[in-house]
Structure formats: structure tokens, C-alpha cells
Design a protein around this motif. Sequence first.
Motif, PDB file in Angstrom:
ATOM      1  N   GLY A 141       0.779  -1.229   0.000  1.00 43.10           N
ATOM      2  CA  GLY A 141       0.000   0.000   0.000  1.00 43.10           C
ATOM      3  C   GLY A 141       0.814   1.284   0.000  1.00 43.10           C
ATOM      4  N   ALA A 142       1.977   1.289  -0.651  1.00 41.96           N
ATOM      5  CA  ALA A 142       2.751   2.527  -0.771  1.00 41.96           C
ATOM      6  C   ALA A 142       2.014   3.521  -1.662  1.00 41.96           C
ATOM      7  CB  ALA A 142       4.138   2.237  -1.336  1.00 41.96           C
ATOM      8  N   ALA A 143       2.329   4.790  -1.498  1.00 42.21           N
ATOM      9  CA  ALA A 143       1.689   5.815  -2.326  1.00 42.21           C
ATOM     10  C   ALA A 143       2.244   5.807  -3.743  1.00 42.21           C
ATOM     11  CB  ALA A 143       1.885   7.198  -1.695  1.00 42.21           C
ATOM     12  N   CYS A 144       3.572   5.676  -3.868  1.00 38.07           N
ATOM     13  CA  CYS A 144       4.228   5.677  -5.180  1.00 38.07           C
ATOM     14  C   CYS A 144       5.688   5.329  -4.976  1.00 38.07           C
ATOM     15  CB  CYS A 144       4.104   7.052  -5.860  1.00 38.07           C
ATOM     16  SG  CYS A 144       4.987   8.392  -5.005  1.00 38.07           S
ATOM     17  N   ILE A 145       6.402   5.076  -6.071  1.00 38.48           N
ATOM     18  CA  ILE A 145       7.852   5.026  -6.015  1.00 38.48           C
ATOM     19  C   ILE A 145       8.371   6.235  -6.788  1.00 38.48           C
ATOM     20  CG2 ILE A 145       7.797   2.507  -5.904  1.00 38.48           C
ATOM     21  CD1 ILE A 145       9.241   2.561  -8.679  1.00 38.48           C
ATOM     22  N   VAL A 146       9.542   6.718  -6.380  1.00 38.16           N
ATOM     23  CA  VAL A 146      10.144   7.899  -7.002  1.00 38.16           C
ATOM     24  C   VAL A 146      11.563   7.556  -7.434  1.00 38.16           C
ATOM     25  CG1 VAL A 146      10.792  10.319  -6.686  1.00 38.16           C
ATOM     26  CG2 VAL A 146       8.777   9.404  -5.501  1.00 38.16           C
ATOM     27  N   THR A 147      11.920   7.863  -8.668  1.00 38.07           N
ATOM     28  CA  THR A 147      13.279   7.666  -9.156  1.00 38.07           C
ATOM     29  C   THR A 147      13.726   8.918  -9.898  1.00 38.07           C
ATOM     30  OG1 THR A 147      12.603   6.733 -11.296  1.00 38.07           O
ATOM     31  CG2 THR A 147      12.902   5.182  -9.472  1.00 38.07           C
ATOM     32  N   GLN A 148      15.032   9.014 -10.098  1.00 36.90           N
ATOM     33  CA  GLN A 148      15.570  10.088 -10.932  1.00 36.90           C
ATOM     34  C   GLN A 148      15.576   9.606 -12.373  1.00 36.90           C
ATOM     35  OE1 GLN A 148      19.524  11.265  -9.862  1.00 36.90           O
ATOM     36  NE2 GLN A 148      19.356  13.270 -10.812  1.00 36.90           N
ATOM     37  N   PRO A 171       1.853   3.905  -8.979  1.00 34.31           N
ATOM     38  CA  PRO A 171       2.404   5.099  -9.614  1.00 34.31           C
ATOM     39  C   PRO A 171       3.930   5.129  -9.518  1.00 34.31           C
ATOM     40  CG  PRO A 171       0.543   5.660  -8.203  1.00 34.31           C
ATOM     41  CD  PRO A 171       0.878   4.231  -7.919  1.00 34.31           C
ATOM     42  N   TRP A 172       4.558   5.507 -10.636  1.00 36.60           N
ATOM     43  CA  TRP A 172       6.019   5.600 -10.721  1.00 36.60           C
ATOM     44  C   TRP A 172       6.340   7.030 -11.151  1.00 36.60           C
ATOM     45  CZ3 TRP A 172       9.340   1.888 -14.267  1.00 36.60           C
ATOM     46  CH2 TRP A 172      10.687   2.227 -14.146  1.00 36.60           C
ATOM     47  N   VAL A 173       6.870   7.812 -10.234  1.00 38.52           N
ATOM     48  CA  VAL A 173       7.182   9.221 -10.487  1.00 38.52           C
ATOM     49  C   VAL A 173       8.663   9.356 -10.803  1.00 38.52           C
ATOM     50  CG1 VAL A 173       7.209  11.551  -9.508  1.00 38.52           C
ATOM     51  CG2 VAL A 173       5.354   9.958  -8.908  1.00 38.52           C
ATOM     52  N   ARG A 174       8.967   9.997 -11.912  1.00 39.96           N
ATOM     53  CA  ARG A 174      10.364  10.280 -12.279  1.00 39.96           C
ATOM     54  C   ARG A 174      10.608  11.778 -12.122  1.00 39.96           C
ATOM     55  NH1 ARG A 174      12.854   6.257 -15.556  1.00 39.96           N
ATOM     56  NH2 ARG A 174      11.456   4.520 -16.014  1.00 39.96           N
ATOM     57  N   VAL A 175      11.682  12.106 -11.434  1.00 38.47           N
ATOM     58  CA  VAL A 175      11.992  13.506 -11.189  1.00 38.47           C
ATOM     59  C   VAL A 175      13.354  13.844 -11.797  1.00 38.47           C
ATOM     60  CG1 VAL A 175      10.622  13.610  -9.078  1.00 38.47           C
ATOM     61  CG2 VAL A 175      13.049  13.028  -8.937  1.00 38.47           C
ATOM     62  N   VAL A 176      13.582  15.120 -12.036  1.00 34.51           N
ATOM     63  CA  VAL A 176      14.862  15.568 -12.584  1.00 34.51           C
ATOM     64  C   VAL A 176      15.937  15.554 -11.501  1.00 34.51           C
ATOM     65  CG1 VAL A 176      16.067  17.513 -13.654  1.00 34.51           C
ATOM     66  CG2 VAL A 176      13.721  16.956 -14.345  1.00 34.51           C
ATOM     67  N   ASN A 177      15.606  16.018 -10.298  1.00 34.83           N
ATOM     68  CA  ASN A 177      16.572  16.175  -9.212  1.00 34.83           C
ATOM     69  C   ASN A 177      16.040  15.474  -7.963  1.00 34.83           C
ATOM     70  OD1 ASN A 177      17.962  17.363  -6.887  1.00 34.83           O
ATOM     71  ND2 ASN A 177      18.860  18.794  -8.361  1.00 34.83           N
ATOM     72  N   LEU A 178      16.687  14.380  -7.579  1.00 29.79           N
ATOM     73  CA  LEU A 178      16.187  13.583  -6.463  1.00 29.79           C
ATOM     74  C   LEU A 178      16.343  14.305  -5.128  1.00 29.79           C
ATOM     75  CD1 LEU A 178      14.893  10.778  -6.414  1.00 29.79           C
ATOM     76  CD2 LEU A 178      17.122   9.852  -5.760  1.00 29.79           C
TER      77      LEU A 178
END
Length: 265
Positions: A141-148, A171-178
Motif C-alpha cells: 500500500g505505498a503511495a508511489c515510487i520515485v526515481t531520478q 504510480p512511478w514518479v520520475r523527477v529531474v533532481n532527487l
Amino acid sequence: MAKVERKRALRGRAGRMKGGRGSGRTNPGHVRLWGRHPVEAALKNPDRQHRKLWATREGIASLDGDLPEGFPVEFADPSDLGRLVAKDAPHQGLVLECEALENTFLDEFATGEANKPIIVLDQVTDPHNVGAILRSAAAFGAACIVTQDRNAPPESGVVAKSASGALETMPWVRVVNLARALDDLAEAGYWRIGMAGEAEATLDESMTTGPMAIVLGAEGEGLRHNIAGHCDTLARLPITSAIESLNVSNAAAIAMYAAATRSMD
């Protein structure tokens, strides 16, 4: 933080990376999935745009439910399907080509729910590990995973197979700057725990009852110094000296279980 300000702070998404040949990433924006669970989950996902399904008749029969009328299907032998996917990939008579999922943004999921931790991955590049973490994140039940974006695998058939359908639901969120994303999570009220084998405190000792982000580094490398510096605390799993460390996907699953079972009093 006001909602409009939080959205401005938490947004940060770069273009998707291209995958190598046979990884399950074809032309930019196209993904090739294989195996019953990944293909079935993708077919049931209303957010997934499908292009074509290659299948054996046995593969079609194994699906839960009928395909929509007019769905583009090409019947093929198992050996022909094997040439469409990574070498020795267990396609189970099903290969689906579809569009990559739409971009997602951190502000959509950093809603401060204490029972939905956010899983942050620092340079975890193995698609099998990322897929396994997606699967565990869905299970606990995690909200999302986040990667760079530039230090993580692209969406691919290998990730989808390892995730066993969770690529379509987690949900898999990709960000520019971790590091900036971790700062934004702090502003949104998240307690950031970096997993590090050298930490003095255990994970159980480091958890709080509020919203939490669990940060894991690459196997062997661990968390980068800069990313560790953007955590509120570092914690370790209490493993014995019989083994040096755990695979990052195993460590993530244990950490998520601990988060799911912590006291909310």
C-alpha cells in the motif's frame, strides 16, 4: 504549504529514457510487454493505450476476460513470439505493444497519508529490482515510487514482468533532481528515512507515526552522500553478521512491511 504552492514545489519530470534492444522498449514512447500477468494487467488498465497483441491461441485462452471487439491481434507460434522479446523471456504466448504510461507528478501522491509511505530509489538501475519493488509497493500500500530520470531504468517489458502487473497500478514518479524532491517531501510533512547498513539506529527505532518516505540506494553503492544528507535520519535493518547485505528489492519489501505494521497510536 498551500496546495498551489505545493504543486509548484513538487513538480519536476524529465523526458523518458530510451531502452536497449530487447528490453521491452521499442520506439520512443512504445513499450512491449510479455507474459500473462503483465499483459492482462495492461489490457485492464484504462490509462494504457494499446497498439497490437501478438499471441498464441493458448495465450489468448489464458486471459481473464475477452478482448474488446476489433482489438488488433496477430496469432503466432511461440518461436515467432520469442523473436519479439528479450532473449529467453517467458512470454507465455502473449506479447503486447502499447504506449508508455503518461507522466505522473509527485504532488499527485504526496498527500500526507501516514499509512501510504513514499518509496524513493537512488540510482537503482536494475529493471528486475525496480519491478520487484513496484510489486512490493503495491502489496504493502505505498503511495508511489520515485526515481531520478537519468539514473533509473525505463518502463519496459523486463520491469513489467518483474512487477507481475504492478506496473499498471503502482504510480512511478520520475523527477529531474532527487535531492530537490526529498526537500519537497520534507516541506510536505514527510519524515525521510535513508536505509544504510552502517547506520546506528534500526528502522523500527527510526520510524514515526506520520507520513514517511523510505529512501534506498543501489545495491553495493548504497545511498549517495548528497542523498543521505537530504534524509532526516539513517536506519538499518537488524540483519545478522552471517550476511553482509540484502538485495535492494528484499530490503525494500522488509522496510515496507515494517511501515505497514508500525503502531499508529
